[in-house]
Design a protein around this motif. Structure first.
Motif, PDB file in Angstrom:
ATOM      1  N   ASP A 100       1.821  -4.240   6.377  1.00  0.00           N
ATOM      2  CA  ASP A 100       1.305  -4.408   5.674  1.00  0.00           C
ATOM      3  C   ASP A 100      -0.108  -5.064   5.545  1.00  0.00           C
ATOM      4  O   ASP A 100      -1.175  -4.443   5.395  1.00  0.00           O
ATOM      5  CB  ASP A 100       1.790  -5.544   4.296  1.00  0.00           C
ATOM      6  CG  ASP A 100       2.758  -5.405   3.938  1.00  0.00           C
ATOM      7  OD1 ASP A 100       3.368  -4.693   2.983  1.00  0.00           O
ATOM      8  OD2 ASP A 100       4.662  -6.467   4.700  1.00  0.00           O
ATOM      9  N   HIS A 154       0.396 -11.689  -0.950  1.00  0.00           N
ATOM     10  CA  HIS A 154       0.016 -10.387  -0.349  1.00  0.00           C
ATOM     11  C   HIS A 154       0.939  -9.659  -1.702  1.00  0.00           C
ATOM     12  O   HIS A 154       0.836  -8.339  -1.656  1.00  0.00           O
ATOM     13  CB  HIS A 154       0.352 -10.197   0.888  1.00  0.00           C
ATOM     14  CG  HIS A 154       0.247  -8.685   1.421  1.00  0.00           C
ATOM     15  ND1 HIS A 154      -0.937  -8.594   1.326  1.00  0.00           N
ATOM     16  CD2 HIS A 154       0.793  -7.297   2.044  1.00  0.00           C
ATOM     17  CE1 HIS A 154      -1.246  -6.865   1.735  1.00  0.00           C
ATOM     18  NE2 HIS A 154       0.330  -6.450   1.806  1.00  0.00           N
ATOM     19  N   MET A 155       2.337  -9.968  -1.638  1.00  0.00           N
ATOM     20  CA  MET A 155       2.936  -8.671  -2.294  1.00  0.00           C
ATOM     21  C   MET A 155       2.450  -9.180  -4.048  1.00  0.00           C
ATOM     22  O   MET A 155       2.299  -8.384  -4.858  1.00  0.00           O
ATOM     23  CB  MET A 155       4.461  -8.838  -1.983  1.00  0.00           C
ATOM     24  CG  MET A 155       5.320  -8.478  -0.630  1.00  0.00           C
ATOM     25  SD  MET A 155       4.203  -7.168  -0.238  1.00  0.00           S
ATOM     26  CE  MET A 155       5.640  -5.390  -1.451  1.00  0.00           C
ATOM     27  N   ASP A 157      -0.231  -9.653  -5.076  1.00  0.00           N
ATOM     28  CA  ASP A 157      -1.668  -8.988  -5.862  1.00  0.00           C
ATOM     29  C   ASP A 157      -1.278  -7.602  -6.118  1.00  0.00           C
ATOM     30  O   ASP A 157      -2.071  -7.365  -6.005  1.00  0.00           O
ATOM     31  CB  ASP A 157      -2.039  -9.038  -4.668  1.00  0.00           C
ATOM     32  CG  ASP A 157      -2.691 -10.299  -4.767  1.00  0.00           C
ATOM     33  OD1 ASP A 157      -3.112 -11.735  -5.624  1.00  0.00           O
ATOM     34  OD2 ASP A 157      -3.743 -11.014  -3.913  1.00  0.00           O
ATOM     35  N   ARG A 158       0.058  -6.755  -4.733  1.00  0.00           N
ATOM     36  CA  ARG A 158      -0.211  -5.767  -4.444  1.00  0.00           C
ATOM     37  C   ARG A 158       0.704  -4.632  -6.018  1.00  0.00           C
ATOM     38  O   ARG A 158       1.033  -3.793  -6.305  1.00  0.00           O
ATOM     39  CB  ARG A 158       0.522  -5.174  -3.465  1.00  0.00           C
ATOM     40  CG  ARG A 158      -0.536  -5.426  -2.236  1.00  0.00           C
ATOM     41  CD  ARG A 158       0.194  -4.710  -1.116  1.00  0.00           C
ATOM     42  NE  ARG A 158       1.109  -3.156  -0.894  1.00  0.00           N
ATOM     43  CZ  ARG A 158       1.075  -2.838  -0.246  1.00  0.00           C
ATOM     44  NH1 ARG A 158       1.475  -3.128   0.707  1.00  0.00           N
ATOM     45  NH2 ARG A 158       0.897  -1.428  -0.446  1.00  0.00           N
ATOM     46  N   PHE A 177       7.000  -2.923  -8.465  1.00  0.00           N
ATOM     47  CA  PHE A 177       5.325  -2.591  -8.902  1.00  0.00           C
ATOM     48  C   PHE A 177       5.258  -2.180 -10.241  1.00  0.00           C
ATOM     49  O   PHE A 177       5.927  -1.812 -10.864  1.00  0.00           O
ATOM     50  CB  PHE A 177       4.721  -1.530  -7.466  1.00  0.00           C
ATOM     51  CG  PHE A 177       4.857  -2.526  -6.360  1.00  0.00           C
ATOM     52  CD1 PHE A 177       3.633  -2.367  -5.948  1.00  0.00           C
ATOM     53  CD2 PHE A 177       5.989  -3.218  -6.280  1.00  0.00           C
ATOM     54  CE1 PHE A 177       4.157  -2.182  -4.426  1.00  0.00           C
ATOM     55  CE2 PHE A 177       5.947  -3.683  -4.571  1.00  0.00           C
ATOM     56  CZ  PHE A 177       4.744  -4.096  -3.858  1.00  0.00           C
ATOM     57  N   THR A 180       1.653   3.126 -11.209  1.00  0.00           N
ATOM     58  CA  THR A 180       0.087   3.764 -10.495  1.00  0.00           C
ATOM     59  C   THR A 180       0.048   5.048 -10.174  1.00  0.00           C
ATOM     60  O   THR A 180       1.460   5.890 -10.641  1.00  0.00           O
ATOM     61  CB  THR A 180       0.749   3.778  -8.578  1.00  0.00           C
ATOM     62  OG1 THR A 180      -1.283   4.399  -7.736  1.00  0.00           O
ATOM     63  CG2 THR A 180       1.076   4.047  -7.778  1.00  0.00           C
TER      64      THR A 180
END
Length: 227
Positions: A100, A154-155, A157-158, A177, A180
Motif C-alpha cells: 500500500d 489507510h483502508m 480512507d480508500r 469498497f 469506483t
C-alpha cells in the motif's frame, strides 16, 4: 592550597589502606539453582516436538504455496504479472503490486520478507480474486505487524468505511469498497487482511457487480483455517 593537599593526601592514604585489606566476600545470591537436569534424558524419553496443530511454524516452514486455499468452485486460473507461474510472488513484484506504500515499504523488503506465495483466479461473469501470503523473518522491525497497525486508517480512507473485524484475529479486518469509475478497473472491490504467526494474509475480490461482505469474509476465514 594546604587544605587541598591535605584532602588529596587523606584520599590517597584511604586507597592504600583499602588495597592492603583482603577482599570482602559477597553474600550468596538469593536465586535458587537452575532447574536444568544434570544429564540428558535417556533415549526414548525425550520430549516430543510440537505437532503442526500445536505450532503454526511447523506448517509455515514447509512449502508456503501448499497453504493457499484452492480456487472457489468453478474458478479458473488467472494469469497476472506479479505471479511467476509457479505460485511464487517475486518480492519486487509484491512491493509494486501489493504494497500500500511502495516508497517506504520497499526499503525493508530484503531484510524482513522471507518469501511470498500467491494465487489468482476468475469466476462467473467478471469476478476476479487473488490471495497473497507474505511470510516474514523473525525481527523486531518486521513489517507485517507494522503494516497491520496502519492498515485500518489507510483502508478506511480508500474503502470509504471502517470495515468489519475478522473473527478469530486481533487486528484482521474486511472491507467492501465504495464503487469506483476508474478507467481500466472493475468498479467493485472487497479486501480482507489478517496476520497469523509469521504470515500476513491479503485477499482481494473485484467484480462488475456488487460484492457481499460475506463473500470476502468467507475467503479470509478459510485461509486463516489453513494457517
Amino acid at each position: 592550597m594546604a587544605a587541598v593537599l591535605g584532602t588529596v593526601a587523606g584520599t590517597a592514604t584511604g586507597y592504600a589502606l583499602q588495597a592492603g585489606r583482603p577482599p570482602t566476600p559477597l553474600p550468596p545470591l538469593a536465586q535458587p539453582g537452575l532447574a536444568y537436569p544434570a544429564k540428558s534424558l535417556p533415549e526414548g524419553e525425550e520430549a516430543e516436538p510440537l505437532s503442526a496443530e500445536e505450532d503454526s511454524q511447523v506448517r509455515t516452514d514447509g512449502d508456503l504455496r501448499k497453504l493457499l486455499i484452492g480456487r472457489p468452485a468453478g474458478g479458473r486460473e488467472l494469469a497476472v504479472p506479479w505471479l511467476d507461474g509457479k505460485g511464487w510472488v517475486p518480492i519486487s513484484s509484491y512491493a509494486y503490486y501489493h504494497s500500500d506504500d511502495y516508497s517506504s515499504f520497499s526499503s525493508a523488503l530484503e531484510k524482513d520478507i522471507r518469501r511470498v506465495a500467491g494465487m489468482a483466479w476468475e469466476e462467473g461473469g467478471d469476478r476476479q480474486g487473488n490471495i497473497v501470503l507474505v511470510q516474514y523473518r523473525p525481527s523486531v522491525n518486521a513489517q507485517g505487524p507494522a503494516e497491520m497497525a496502519v492498515l485500518p486508517g489507510h483502508m478506511r480512507d480508500r474503502a470509504g468505511n471502517s470495515g468489519h473485524p475478522v473473527a478469530g484475529t486481533a487486528e484482521g479486518r474486511s472491507y467492501v469498497f465504495e464503487p469506483t469509475a476508474e478507467a481500466g478497473r472493475l468498479p467493485f472491490r472487497a479486501y480482507a487482511t489478517a496476520y497469523r504467526g509469521d504470515v500476513l494474509i491479503k485477499v482481494n475480490l473485484f467484480d462488475s457487480e456488487p460484492i457481499s461482505e460475506k463473500d470476502i469474509r468467507t475467503l479470509i476465514e478459510r485461509q486463516l483455517e489453513r494457517l
